[in-house]
Structure formats: C-alpha cells, structure tokens
Design a protein around this motif. Sequence first.
Motif, PDB file in Angstrom:
ATOM      1  N   SER A   1      -0.468  19.094  10.621  1.00 49.21           N
ATOM      2  CA  SER A   1      -0.920  18.742  11.971  1.00 49.21           C
ATOM      3  C   SER A   1      -2.432  18.532  11.998  1.00 49.21           C
ATOM      4  CB  SER A   1      -0.501  19.828  12.970  1.00 49.21           C
ATOM      5  OG  SER A   1      -1.336  20.940  12.845  1.00 49.21           O
ATOM      6  N   LEU A   2      -3.154  19.312  11.192  1.00 53.01           N
ATOM      7  CA  LEU A   2      -4.601  19.137  11.126  1.00 53.01           C
ATOM      8  C   LEU A   2      -4.946  17.754  10.581  1.00 53.01           C
ATOM      9  CD1 LEU A   2      -7.492  20.180  11.220  1.00 53.01           C
ATOM     10  CD2 LEU A   2      -7.140  21.163   8.961  1.00 53.01           C
TER      11      LEU A   2
ATOM     12  N   GLN B   1       1.040  23.551   9.566  1.00 49.68           N
ATOM     13  CA  GLN B   1      -0.272  23.554  10.234  1.00 49.68           C
ATOM     14  C   GLN B   1      -1.233  22.589   9.553  1.00 49.68           C
ATOM     15  OE1 GLN B   1      -1.425  25.114  12.887  1.00 49.68           O
ATOM     16  NE2 GLN B   1       0.494  26.121  13.425  1.00 49.68           N
ATOM     17  N   GLY B   2      -1.206  22.617   8.228  1.00 59.88           N
ATOM     18  CA  GLY B   2      -2.075  21.705   7.488  1.00 59.88           C
ATOM     19  C   GLY B   2      -1.760  20.267   7.801  1.00 59.88           C
TER      20      GLY B   2
ATOM     21  N   GLU C   1      -9.305  26.733  11.658  1.00 57.32           N
ATOM     22  CA  GLU C   1      -9.914  25.607  10.951  1.00 57.32           C
ATOM     23  C   GLU C   1      -9.612  24.293  11.667  1.00 57.32           C
ATOM     24  OE1 GLU C   1      -8.478  25.833   6.999  1.00 57.32           O
ATOM     25  OE2 GLU C   1      -9.828  27.459   6.424  1.00 57.32           O
ATOM     26  N   GLY C   2      -8.358  24.188  12.147  1.00 59.10           N
ATOM     27  CA  GLY C   2      -7.981  22.971  12.879  1.00 59.10           C
ATOM     28  C   GLY C   2      -8.795  22.799  14.141  1.00 59.10           C
TER      29      GLY C   2
ATOM     30  N   THR D   1       5.248  27.588   7.390  1.00 60.69           N
ATOM     31  CA  THR D   1       4.402  27.452   8.573  1.00 60.69           C
ATOM     32  C   THR D   1       3.022  26.924   8.179  1.00 60.69           C
ATOM     33  OG1 THR D   1       5.535  29.315   9.487  1.00 60.69           O
ATOM     34  CG2 THR D   1       3.505  28.677  10.576  1.00 60.69           C
ATOM     35  N   ARG D   2       2.496  27.454   7.075  1.00 61.81           N
ATOM     36  CA  ARG D   2       1.162  27.050   6.631  1.00 61.81           C
ATOM     37  C   ARG D   2       1.125  25.553   6.325  1.00 61.81           C
ATOM     38  NH1 ARG D   2      -2.348  30.041   1.982  1.00 61.81           N
ATOM     39  NH2 ARG D   2      -4.172  28.725   2.194  1.00 61.81           N
TER      40      ARG D   2
ATOM     41  N   GLN E   1      -5.651  28.782   9.488  1.00 63.98           N
ATOM     42  CA  GLN E   1      -5.385  27.347   9.607  1.00 63.98           C
ATOM     43  C   GLN E   1      -5.625  26.859  11.032  1.00 63.98           C
ATOM     44  OE1 GLN E   1      -4.568  24.875   7.726  1.00 63.98           O
ATOM     45  NE2 GLN E   1      -4.412  25.890   5.743  1.00 63.98           N
ATOM     46  N   GLN E   2      -5.167  27.680  11.990  1.00 60.29           N
ATOM     47  CA  GLN E   2      -5.347  27.268  13.387  1.00 60.29           C
ATOM     48  C   GLN E   2      -6.829  27.189  13.746  1.00 60.29           C
ATOM     49  OE1 GLN E   2      -2.975  30.254  15.313  1.00 60.29           O
ATOM     50  NE2 GLN E   2      -1.237  28.858  15.568  1.00 60.29           N
TER      51      GLN E   2
ATOM     52  N   GLU F   1      -4.350  15.105  13.204  1.00 57.52           N
ATOM     53  CA  GLU F   1      -5.400  15.063  14.234  1.00 57.52           C
ATOM     54  C   GLU F   1      -6.651  14.364  13.696  1.00 57.52           C
ATOM     55  OE1 GLU F   1      -5.390  19.181  14.639  1.00 57.52           O
ATOM     56  OE2 GLU F   1      -3.811  19.236  16.159  1.00 57.52           O
TER      57      GLU F   1
ATOM     58  N   VAL G   1      -2.022  31.719   8.642  1.00 56.47           N
ATOM     59  CA  VAL G   1      -1.687  30.802   9.730  1.00 56.47           C
ATOM     60  C   VAL G   1      -2.823  30.768  10.751  1.00 56.47           C
ATOM     61  CG1 VAL G   1      -0.114  30.384  11.650  1.00 56.47           C
ATOM     62  CG2 VAL G   1       0.783  31.128   9.444  1.00 56.47           C
TER      63      VAL G   1
END
Lengths: 123, 141
Positions: free
Chosen positions: A10-11, A7-8, B26-27, A3-4, B23-24, A14, B20
């Motif tokens: 997707s960041l 997320q990275g 930070e995003g 999951t981590r 991360q969210q 963006e 997680v």
Amino acid sequence: MRTRTGQGGSLSLEMAMALPVLALCAVVLLQGVGVARDALLAQELARLGARVAATSPSDAAVRDAVARAAGPDVDVAVAISPPVRGHGTTIRVRVDLHRPDRPIDVRLRGSAVAHGEPQLERP
Amino acid sequence: MTRVTGPWVPGGGSMARPDVARQQEEGAAALASVGVLLVVLVLALVAVVEAAVLLRVAGVAATAADQAALAAVTATQPGSAVSAHAAASRVARGNGAELTSCDCGPQQATVTVEVPVDRWLLGQIGIDRVRATGQARLVPP
C-alpha cells in the motif's frame, strides 16, 4: 508476515500515485521559468527594436537586429509603426516571440516606444 | 494510527505488532513528505510567477526611462516641435510608465519614471511600483 507485505504494497501504491503529481509540478515549474525568461527576452527585443527604429528609417534593419539578438531557436515577428518615420515621430515596436520547441505553445509579446531622432531625416 | 511504545509480547491481545506499526508510521511519514514537497513546489511556482512579473515590470521601467531620456535630449535639437519634458513624458507614457521627474538640459537629460505593479501578493510585501532612472547625453557628431 502477510500483514507486513500488504502494508509495504500500500505504501508503494501511494508513492506511485503521488510521484507523477510531483513530477508534473516540477515540469510546470521548469516551464514557468522558461516562459518567464522568454517574457523578459521579448521585452528586451522590443527595446532593441525601438532603439534601432529611432535611428534607422529601414524596417528591414530593425527586423534584422531583432532576429540576430533573438537567436536561431526563437521565432520572432516584428511590427513597426508608423511605416514612415522622421525626427520627433513616436515610434512603437512590437515583438511577438514564439519558441517552436516548447511543449506548451506560448506566444509572448514585448512592446517599446521611442522618439525618432534627427538621423531619420538624413539621406 | 496505532502507536507502540513497549516491546511486543506474543499473544498480547489487541496490541499491534511492532513491525506493522513501523510500516504504518513509515507510510504516513512518506506521504507527509510528499505533501510537504508538493506544497514547496507550488510555493516555488508562485514565487517564480511573482518574480517574473516584477522583473518584467523592472524591464519596462528601464526601457521607459532610457527612451524618455533619449527623447528629452533629442527634443532639444533644432527641428524638434516639442519640448524636452513633453517628449520625455510622451515616450514614458507610451512605454506604460509615468514620468515623475525630468532634469532636461540642452545637452543632457536625467529622467525618472515609475511603473505600477498590479499584483496583490507583491503589494502585500510593499512593492506597488517600480522606479527607474535614465540618463542621456548629446554627443556632437
């Protein structure tokens, strides 16, 4: 852990989408500053041309003075009216300025009016 | 967005893992900073455009004032068909300005001109016209 990583990713995506927009805005801003500077330059060149035209009957002298003041990186077209001028004549000088190395083709115009001086009548 | 306030407990049901959540956050923070930067750039572009317009109008006003003062002094010399005031007014108008005052003597002239600034944003901060003063003095050859 999986999951981590997702997320990275997707960041990064963006940011990758946003950064070109930011870069484009920065380029537009810098180009805007350049165009603004040239607009002021066109006005100053017209002012100079009008001053020379008020004291010299020669159009070539006006064009030469404007071209020398503009510098080698700028194309200028000078229009002087009327073609024959004397003491008291209202003289208008228009300068169209174009910078060939700019990515966006922008033509800027400066205009100035002067009053013909008595030197114009002298031989 | 899920906000984690305490330590992560293994097998803690629906509570998000702290890494997680971080991360969210930070995003979201990165996107927010990009948005803020974008707004700042757009505002800077608007400021540059308005400043350029104002500087150009100031240049036009300075040109008009100088040329009008020269015209006023020139018109006092023999052979001129117009008065000093009329010559200054005509030149100021030709340069896009309005002659507001002319102290036109035989050897010296001081003129003041105004140029309207037709910009909504500048008008909101009280800048609706630019005034310039020009002086000229006749120096015998």
